[in-house]
Design a protein around this motif. Structure first.
Motif, PDB file in Angstrom:
ATOM      1  N   MET A   1       0.820  -1.206   0.000  1.00 34.63           N
ATOM      2  CA  MET A   1       0.000   0.000   0.000  1.00 34.63           C
ATOM      3  C   MET A   1       0.859   1.263   0.000  1.00 34.63           C
ATOM      4  N   ARG A   2       2.087   1.170  -0.421  1.00 29.75           N
ATOM      5  CA  ARG A   2       2.913   2.357  -0.456  1.00 29.75           C
ATOM      6  C   ARG A   2       2.736   3.070  -1.786  1.00 29.75           C
ATOM      7  N   SER A   3       3.068   4.360  -1.801  1.00 31.97           N
ATOM      8  CA  SER A   3       3.007   5.104  -3.048  1.00 31.97           C
ATOM      9  C   SER A   3       4.231   4.764  -3.880  1.00 31.97           C
ATOM     10  N   ILE A   4       4.040   4.435  -5.150  1.00 29.03           N
ATOM     11  CA  ILE A   4       5.144   4.104  -6.015  1.00 29.03           C
ATOM     12  C   ILE A   4       5.999   5.349  -6.215  1.00 29.03           C
ATOM     13  N   ALA A   5       7.288   5.147  -6.320  1.00 30.28           N
ATOM     14  CA  ALA A   5       8.313   6.192  -6.432  1.00 30.28           C
ATOM     15  C   ALA A   5       8.817   6.602  -5.061  1.00 30.28           C
ATOM     16  N   GLN A   6       8.085   6.298  -4.003  1.00 31.97           N
ATOM     17  CA  GLN A   6       8.576   6.587  -2.660  1.00 31.97           C
ATOM     18  C   GLN A   6       9.910   5.870  -2.440  1.00 31.97           C
ATOM     19  N   ALA A   7      10.038   4.671  -2.990  1.00 32.25           N
ATOM     20  CA  ALA A   7      11.242   3.884  -2.771  1.00 32.25           C
ATOM     21  C   ALA A   7      12.454   4.446  -3.497  1.00 32.25           C
TER      22      ALA A   7
ATOM     23  N   GLY B   1      -3.330  -1.993  -6.540  1.00 36.07           N
ATOM     24  CA  GLY B   1      -3.443  -0.599  -6.927  1.00 36.07           C
ATOM     25  C   GLY B   1      -2.306   0.201  -6.339  1.00 36.07           C
ATOM     26  N   TYR B   2      -2.044   1.372  -6.933  1.00 29.53           N
ATOM     27  CA  TYR B   2      -0.971   2.210  -6.414  1.00 29.53           C
ATOM     28  C   TYR B   2      -1.148   3.648  -6.892  1.00 29.53           C
ATOM     29  N   TYR B   3      -0.508   4.554  -6.168  1.00 28.65           N
ATOM     30  CA  TYR B   3      -0.408   5.947  -6.574  1.00 28.65           C
ATOM     31  C   TYR B   3       1.037   6.215  -6.963  1.00 28.65           C
ATOM     32  N   ASN B   4       1.259   6.846  -8.108  1.00 27.10           N
ATOM     33  CA  ASN B   4       2.596   7.124  -8.601  1.00 27.10           C
ATOM     34  C   ASN B   4       2.912   8.605  -8.408  1.00 27.10           C
ATOM     35  N   LEU B   5       3.942   8.890  -7.608  1.00 26.50           N
ATOM     36  CA  LEU B   5       4.322  10.273  -7.338  1.00 26.50           C
ATOM     37  C   LEU B   5       4.755  11.013  -8.596  1.00 26.50           C
ATOM     38  N   GLU B   6       5.308  10.297  -9.551  1.00 22.10           N
ATOM     39  CA  GLU B   6       5.798  10.925 -10.772  1.00 22.10           C
ATOM     40  C   GLU B   6       4.653  11.277 -11.716  1.00 22.10           C
ATOM     41  N   THR B   7       3.805  10.294 -12.030  1.00 24.49           N
ATOM     42  CA  THR B   7       2.718  10.549 -12.978  1.00 24.49           C
ATOM     43  C   THR B   7       1.531  11.239 -12.326  1.00 24.49           C
ATOM     44  N   ASN B   8       1.443  11.175 -10.998  1.00 20.87           N
ATOM     45  CA  ASN B   8       0.343  11.761 -10.225  1.00 20.87           C
ATOM     46  C   ASN B   8      -0.981  11.035 -10.472  1.00 20.87           C
ATOM     47  N   ARG B   9      -0.902   9.738 -10.795  1.00 21.33           N
ATOM     48  CA  ARG B   9      -2.103   8.961 -11.091  1.00 21.33           C
ATOM     49  C   ARG B   9      -2.282   7.807 -10.108  1.00 21.33           C
ATOM     50  N   ILE B  10      -3.549   7.428  -9.926  1.00 18.95           N
ATOM     51  CA  ILE B  10      -3.897   6.183  -9.251  1.00 18.95           C
ATOM     52  C   ILE B  10      -4.138   5.137 -10.328  1.00 18.95           C
TER      53      ILE B  10
ATOM     54  N   ASN C   1     -11.274  -4.988  -0.980  1.00 17.30           N
ATOM     55  CA  ASN C   1     -10.088  -4.217  -1.316  1.00 17.30           C
ATOM     56  C   ASN C   1     -10.320  -2.713  -1.286  1.00 17.30           C
ATOM     57  N   ILE C   2     -11.444  -2.302  -0.710  1.00 19.03           N
ATOM     58  CA  ILE C   2     -11.760  -0.884  -0.634  1.00 19.03           C
ATOM     59  C   ILE C   2     -10.663  -0.119   0.089  1.00 19.03           C
ATOM     60  N   ALA C   3     -10.104  -0.712   1.139  1.00 19.53           N
ATOM     61  CA  ALA C   3      -9.077  -0.026   1.920  1.00 19.53           C
ATOM     62  C   ALA C   3      -7.900   0.390   1.048  1.00 19.53           C
ATOM     63  N   THR C   4      -7.494  -0.481   0.117  1.00 15.68           N
ATOM     64  CA  THR C   4      -6.368  -0.150  -0.756  1.00 15.68           C
ATOM     65  C   THR C   4      -6.717   0.999  -1.694  1.00 15.68           C
ATOM     66  N   ILE C   5      -7.927   0.962  -2.271  1.00 16.32           N
ATOM     67  CA  ILE C   5      -8.347   2.040  -3.170  1.00 16.32           C
ATOM     68  C   ILE C   5      -8.348   3.376  -2.428  1.00 16.32           C
ATOM     69  N   ILE C   6      -8.931   3.389  -1.231  1.00 17.78           N
ATOM     70  CA  ILE C   6      -8.991   4.615  -0.436  1.00 17.78           C
ATOM     71  C   ILE C   6      -7.591   5.045  -0.020  1.00 17.78           C
ATOM     72  N   HIS C   7      -6.751   4.090   0.355  1.00 18.60           N
ATOM     73  CA  HIS C   7      -5.379   4.381   0.772  1.00 18.60           C
ATOM     74  C   HIS C   7      -4.628   5.134  -0.323  1.00 18.60           C
TER      75      HIS C   7
ATOM     76  N   THR D   1      -5.996   8.557  -1.021  1.00 14.99           N
ATOM     77  CA  THR D   1      -5.589   9.492   0.029  1.00 14.99           C
ATOM     78  C   THR D   1      -4.216  10.073  -0.279  1.00 14.99           C
ATOM     79  N   HIS D   2      -3.286   9.228  -0.722  1.00 18.82           N
ATOM     80  CA  HIS D   2      -1.976   9.739  -1.138  1.00 18.82           C
ATOM     81  C   HIS D   2      -2.137  10.813  -2.216  1.00 18.82           C
ATOM     82  N   GLN D   3      -2.948  10.519  -3.215  1.00 21.61           N
ATOM     83  CA  GLN D   3      -3.116  11.467  -4.319  1.00 21.61           C
ATOM     84  C   GLN D   3      -3.676  12.792  -3.817  1.00 21.61           C
ATOM     85  N   LEU D   4      -4.681  12.741  -2.953  1.00 17.30           N
ATOM     86  CA  LEU D   4      -5.260  13.974  -2.417  1.00 17.30           C
ATOM     87  C   LEU D   4      -4.257  14.745  -1.570  1.00 17.30           C
TER      88      LEU D   4
END
Length: 366
Positions: A1-7, A186-195, A206-212, A215-218
């Motif tokens: 559930m981490r945001s991609i690119a964080q690593a 699912g994931y949020y990408n810091l570079e593309t700014n997309r979910i 899997n709602i928790a992952t979608i919301i998670h 939330t990063h994107q927001l």
């Protein structure tokens, strides 16, 4: 559930640390750059944007007019033009056009009040996903308004990609995520700014992952956090888990914000049986525990528990701390000691005092 690119923010920090120059006092340059370059896949790109960071060797961290951040090395640049105008984000129609040109045939756009969702799945499923996004959008803004924090309107359209099935999702996501794609939904990408996600057979689970990820994107589009700044993962991930907590009394599976996250509460209580005395220090000083497979679960659970504790017992102080973090500039990092000192300054107590309050509070939760 981490945001991609964080690593890979840390490698970027290392690569730029000796050579970069921030452009503008807030990390944003008013001049518009028009750059022609070849990306990492040798595709020609023509991007209009503003420089967030400029390296001494000519490399750029460029914020495009659709919200994407490009990391451009000097050897990739074919041409560059600069003028003194201010960057104007493209409109929703242009973003839609670009999405449909980029994605394979068969994709359509589902538009909600605040989101553009590019998909090739059923109308029923994408409508459900869009309603979840909108529900979070309203709740997220209302929650922070109630905490005394003023958020910004997103500068760029909020984009989601929804694939028809796991196979097509993995084919698209593998270049961004790598082989870890098989273990995520699912994931949020810091570079593309997309979910990015897909049509799941049992989406309610899997709602928790979608919301998670939403939330990063927001957080990164409303000014709560700045992309590519030194955002401690215990804050980023702890807040996302705080907002994701499922509500099984709701037919949607998610309804309220700030409920006790039962899964992470159980994990943290289990971790308490062997939790070392310096656990808070290691959580706050750097992000290593989140990147280590052996310690990630306990790190996520402790991050949620600490966010929950602070928002319930030290709300004013924690909001002030978040507001200070939100001023961070791209690729500027803090040392482990600076991270802890900043936390103690805004919370108004040292880690030993926080520890004596934090653990008893969490152990009483049900």
């Amino acid at each position: 559930m981490r945001s991609i690119a964080q690593a890979w923010i840390t490698p970027l920090l290392i690569a730029f640390s000796m050579t970069w120059i921030a452009v503008g006092s807030c990390g944003r340059c008013e001049a518009v750059e028009k750059i022609k370059f070849k990306d990492a896949r040798q595709r020609e790109q023509n991007v209009t944007g503003e420089s967030l960071v400029e390296a001494r060797d000519g490399g750029l961290l460029l914020l495009g007019d659709d919200g994407r951040i490009w990391t451009i090395q000097p050897g990739q640049i074919e041409s560059k033009e600069t003028d003194d105008s201010k960057l104007t984000p493209v409109d929703e129609a242009t973003v839609q056009q670009r999405l449909l040109e980029e994605m394979p045939a068969g994709f359509e756009i589902h538009q909600t009040n605040h989101y553009l969702i590019c998909h090739n799945t059923s109308v029923q499923y994408v409508t459900w996903v869009g309603s979840l996004f909108e529900q979070l959008y309203r709740g997220f803004n209302a929650y922070w308004k109630n905490q005394g924090m003023v958020l910004e309107e997103p500068r760029f359209p909020l984009v989601g990609l929804v694939f028809a099935d796991r196979k097509s999702f993995e084919e698209y996501a593998r270049p961004e995520v790598g082989e870890a794609v098989g273990g995520i939904i699912g994931y949020y990408n810091l570079e593309t700014n997309r979910i990015t996600t897909f049509n799941m057979p049992n989406p309610e689970r899997n709602i928790a992952t979608i919301i998670h990820e939403a939330t990063h994107q927001l957080a990164y589009n409303t000014g709560l956090q700045q992309r590519f700044a030194d955002n401690p993962m215990w804050v980023s991930e702890g807040l996302a888990v705080f907002f994701e907590s499922p509500d099984f009394s709701s037919s949607r599976g998610w309804r309220t914000i700030g409920r006790v996250n039962a899964v992470n509460l159980q994990r943290f209580k289990k971790y308490l049986l062997s939790r070392p005395a310096d656990s808070l220090s290691t959580l706050l000083s750097d992000d290593k525990r989140f990147r280590n497979a052996d310690s990630a679960i306990s790190a996520y659970s402790e991050a949620w528990a600490l966010n929950y504790f602070l928002l319930k017992t030290k709300r004013k102080e924690y909001v002030a701390y978040l507001q200070e973090l939100s001023k961070g500039e791209p690729l500027k990092s803090r040392s482990p000691r600076e991270r802890i000192e900043m936390f103690e300054k805004f919370i108004g107590a040292d880690l030993q005092t926080i520890e004596r309050q934090f653990v008893p509070f969490v152990t009483r939760l049900r």
